[in-house]
Scaffold this motif. Structure first.
Motif, mmCIF file in Angstrom:
data_model
loop_
_atom_site.group_PDB
_atom_site.id
_atom_site.type_symbol
_atom_site.label_atom_id
_atom_site.label_comp_id
_atom_site.label_asym_id
_atom_site.label_seq_id
_atom_site.Cartn_x
_atom_site.Cartn_y
_atom_site.Cartn_z
ATOM 1 N N THR A 91 0.600 -1.040 -0.014
ATOM 2 C CA THR A 91 -0.195 -0.477 0.001
ATOM 3 C C THR A 91 1.143 1.558 0.199
ATOM 4 N N GLN A 123 -3.158 6.473 -5.891
ATOM 5 C CA GLN A 123 -2.989 5.326 -5.409
ATOM 6 C C GLN A 123 -3.186 4.217 -4.883
ATOM 7 N N THR A 125 -4.061 0.824 -2.662
ATOM 8 C CA THR A 125 -4.124 0.257 -1.900
ATOM 9 C C THR A 125 -4.346 -1.252 -1.566
#
Length: 128
Positions: A91, A123, A125
């Motif tokens: 992450t 991003q 995650t």
């Protein structure tokens, strides 16, 4: 000035896969060494993988070796980071970066100071 745009990030479960793309607008990526860096909250930026300008050589960080693969398609003007078997520790915000070597090189480095152009990041995650 070379502008890089990342895409492909998102939320994935542990063990899943994502493919990130790094595309250039206005200029060709041909001739540039490209790398993917990542930065997790509270941690230093870390180089994940890089690829030489002709794509003949790559380097992958030990932390992602065997799971991440970098490739480039100079016709599509895009560099990819295929990420498999993702773990929660993957992450981070992933950014691509580029520099143009004065001579064609047979190797690339994961040192951020070498790179002149950076994208905004995407991003990733990894969570259940």
């Amino acid at each position: 000035q070379l502008q890089l745009v990342e895409s492909g990030g998102g939320l994935v479960q542990p063990g899943g896969s994502l493919r990130l793309s790094c595309a250039a607008s206005r200029f060709t990526l041909d001739g540039y060494v490209i790398a993917w860096f990542r930065q997790a909250p509270g941690k230093e930026r870390e180089g994940a993988a890089c690829i030489t300008s002709r794509g003949g050589s790559t380097k992958v960080a030990d932390s992602v070796k065997g799971r991440f693969t970098i490739s480039r398609d100079n016709v599509a003007n895009t560099v990819y980071l295929q990420m498999n078997n993702l773990k929660p520790e993957d992450t981070a915000i992933y950014s691509c970066a580029a520099y143009r070597p004065s001579l064609i090189s047979s190797f690339c480095v994961l040192y951020s100071g070498e790179y002149d152009y950076w994208g905004q990041g995407t991003q990733v995650t990894v969570s259940s």
